[in-house]
Design an enzyme around this catalytic site. Structure first.
Site, PDB file in Angstrom:
ATOM      1  N   CYS A 165       0.807  -1.219   0.000  1.00  0.00           N
ATOM      2  CA  CYS A 165       0.000   0.000   0.000  1.00  0.00           C
ATOM      3  C   CYS A 165       0.842   1.271   0.000  1.00  0.00           C
ATOM      4  CB  CYS A 165      -0.934   0.001   1.203  1.00  0.00           C
ATOM      5  SG  CYS A 165      -1.890  -1.517   1.345  1.00  0.00           S
ATOM      6  N   HIS A 305      -3.003   7.867   6.040  1.00  0.00           N
ATOM      7  CA  HIS A 305      -3.202   6.563   5.409  1.00  0.00           C
ATOM      8  C   HIS A 305      -4.642   6.121   5.666  1.00  0.00           C
ATOM      9  CE1 HIS A 305      -2.136   2.826   3.589  1.00  0.00           C
ATOM     10  NE2 HIS A 305      -2.284   2.109   4.690  1.00  0.00           N
ATOM     11  N   GLU A 316      -1.913   5.021  13.630  1.00  0.00           N
ATOM     12  CA  GLU A 316      -1.496   6.242  12.918  1.00  0.00           C
ATOM     13  C   GLU A 316      -1.749   7.468  13.787  1.00  0.00           C
ATOM     14  OE1 GLU A 316      -1.790   8.340   8.502  1.00  0.00           O
ATOM     15  OE2 GLU A 316      -3.227   6.767   9.026  1.00  0.00           O
ATOM     16  N   LYS A 337      -9.720   7.761   1.652  1.00  0.00           N
ATOM     17  CA  LYS A 337     -10.192   6.397   1.415  1.00  0.00           C
ATOM     18  C   LYS A 337     -11.664   6.222   1.787  1.00  0.00           C
ATOM     19  CE  LYS A 337      -5.735   4.014   1.890  1.00  0.00           C
ATOM     20  NZ  LYS A 337      -4.825   5.110   2.262  1.00  0.00           N
ATOM     21  N   HIS A 342      -9.767   1.562  -0.693  1.00  0.00           N
ATOM     22  CA  HIS A 342      -8.305   1.440  -0.625  1.00  0.00           C
ATOM     23  C   HIS A 342      -7.787   0.889  -1.947  1.00  0.00           C
ATOM     24  CE1 HIS A 342      -4.327   0.979   0.638  1.00  0.00           C
ATOM     25  NE2 HIS A 342      -4.489   0.387   1.817  1.00  0.00           N
ATOM     26  N   PHE A 401       1.545  -3.599   3.998  1.00  0.00           N
ATOM     27  CA  PHE A 401       1.865  -4.939   4.482  1.00  0.00           C
ATOM     28  C   PHE A 401       3.383  -5.151   4.441  1.00  0.00           C
ATOM     29  CE2 PHE A 401      -2.334  -7.371   3.419  1.00  0.00           C
ATOM     30  CZ  PHE A 401      -2.984  -6.623   4.388  1.00  0.00           C
TER      31      PHE A 401
END
Length: 415
Positions: A165, A305, A316, A337, A342, A401
């Site tokens: 991502c 994010h 975050e 998002k 996403h 990830f």
């Protein structure tokens, strides 16, 4: 030591669940119009999550010859289209892209998973001789950059990455550094993804990573909300044209924003979960700010994010509070998002574009669906309505990830 060259964003190309081209996407962001709906590419009835941010009304033959399209998984088609849209948006003469001073750096988190599925089915049903001769060039991640390079005759750096991502953010950040150190004058940079396939969806469903709010798709992605239950899978591509400042000024280009900082880090913790203390996110933001020669108190906006997963949003927030201390409560933060879903490898490109547009227009997109704030997410997330601001510096965060993190620092352009 040679002074680093200044790098600006002069073109934005977007293929997303919100539409094609820049203004349509911006209008949707500001109004909070969602691009998330029930999956239409296949029957999702057997899946726990049945919703996605699908690209609508995309005609690949507007950008790709029909004969050539056989060599391109949709993620490549999206990337080629976004590059063409970015070039058009920049107003640059295509002849300036030719030669070894223009490069291409476009990545993807997964690559051609749909083409892999189809050819595996062919292999199992009909045997190896029926597998397409274009199978490999349709699926490998660097073919997005390769196709764009071939079409633009750009002979400079030709690169691709696959950092989950964070892919789009890393591609743009690396390209910023390539121009800054003098290895190119222009870079087409960003990410592309086409993961909405039965296998792609099944994998994320098995991880229990996705929202199951199937009855209300437009409400499913709800970053920082107490009732968030996972992210919404999405597809698309975003390519920015990055340009050395003197080149942009010589051709009187419209400049969206300047990129002045870039930070990267690794969590070194888990294959899919973020580090609980937010160390990776903290270091990524800290390094971007240090790289730009700023202090945390100068940051005026963060495009988070903000995935709408229970762990990401909480951690975050923790990292932002740790880095910015008392200033954290003063910073407007939003996640786009909530309306796009996403877009995985394309997410960083989209969010960098959103941050650049926010600086250009002095208007921050809202975090929609933030109706029941999580007590552990207690910062200013610009809930539900866009906000006019006076802001000079913005961060754009991407965390992926494998614990891979990236942060871009953009500045409102001033000569």
């Amino acid at each position: 030591m040679t002074e680093p060259r200044r790098v600006v964003v002069t073109g934005i190309g977007i293929v997303s669940p919100l539409g094609i081209e820049v203004e349509k996407n911006w209008e949707s962001l500001i109004s909070g119009r969602s691009g998330i709906a029930r999956i239409s590419k296949f029957d999702p009835g057997d899946f726990t999550s049945q919703i996605a941010g699908e690209v609508q009304d995309f005609d690949p033959f507007e950008f790709v010859e029909k004969r050539e399209s056989r060599k391109m998984d949709p993620f490549i088609q999206y990337a080629v289209a976004a590059a063409e849209l970015s070039i058009k948006d920049s107003g640059i003469d295509r002849s300036l892209l030719q030669g070894d001073r223009t490069g291409v750096y476009v990545g993807s988190g997964i690559g051609g998973i749909g083409t892999i599925e189809k050819n595996h089915e062919t292999l199992m049903r009909k045997g190896p001789k029926r597998v397409s001769p274009f199978f490999l060039v349709s699926t490998v991640i660097n073919e997005a950059s390769g196709q764009i390079s071939i079409r633009t005759k750009s002979g400079g750096p030709n690169l691709a990455n696959a950092t989950a991502c964070s892919t789009g953010t890393h591609a743009i950040g690396d390209s910023f550094q390539i121009i800054a150190r003098g290895d190119a004058d222009l870079m087409l940079a960003g990410g592309s993804e086409a993961p909405i396939t039965p296998l792609g969806l099944a994998g994320f469903c098995s991880m229990r990573a996705l929202s199951t709010r199937n009855e209300a798709p437009e409400k499913a992605s709800r970053p920082f909300d107490k009732e968030r239950d996972g992210f919404v899978i999405a597809e698309g591509a975003v390519i920015l044209l990055l340009e050395e400042l003197d080149s942009a000024l010589r051709r009187n280009a419209e400049i969206y924003a300047e990129i002045i900082g870039y930070g990267i880090s690794g969590d070194a913790f888990h294959v899919s979960a973020p580090c609980p203390d937010g160390e990776g996110a903290f270091q990524s933001m800290k390094r971007a700010i240090h790289n730009a020669g700023l202090s945390p108190s100068e940051i005026g906006y963060i495009n988070a994010h903000g995935t709408s997963t229970p762990w990401n949003d909480k951690i975050e927030t923790l990292a932002i509070k740790r880095l910015f201390q008392d200033h954290a409560a003063q910073i407007p933060i939003s996640s786009t998002k909530c309306v796009t879903g996403h877009m995985l490898g394309a997410a960083g490109g989209f969010e960098a574009a959103a941050a650049a547009l926010a600086l250009k227009k002095q208007l921050i997109p809202p975090t929609v669906n933030l109706e029941n704030p999580d007590p552990e997410c207690d910062l200013d997330y610009v809930p539900n309505e866009a906000r006019s601001v006076d802001v000079t510096y913005a961060l754009s965060n991407s965390f992926g990830f494998g614990g891979t993190n990236g942060t871009l620092l953009l500045k409102k352009f001033q000569e």
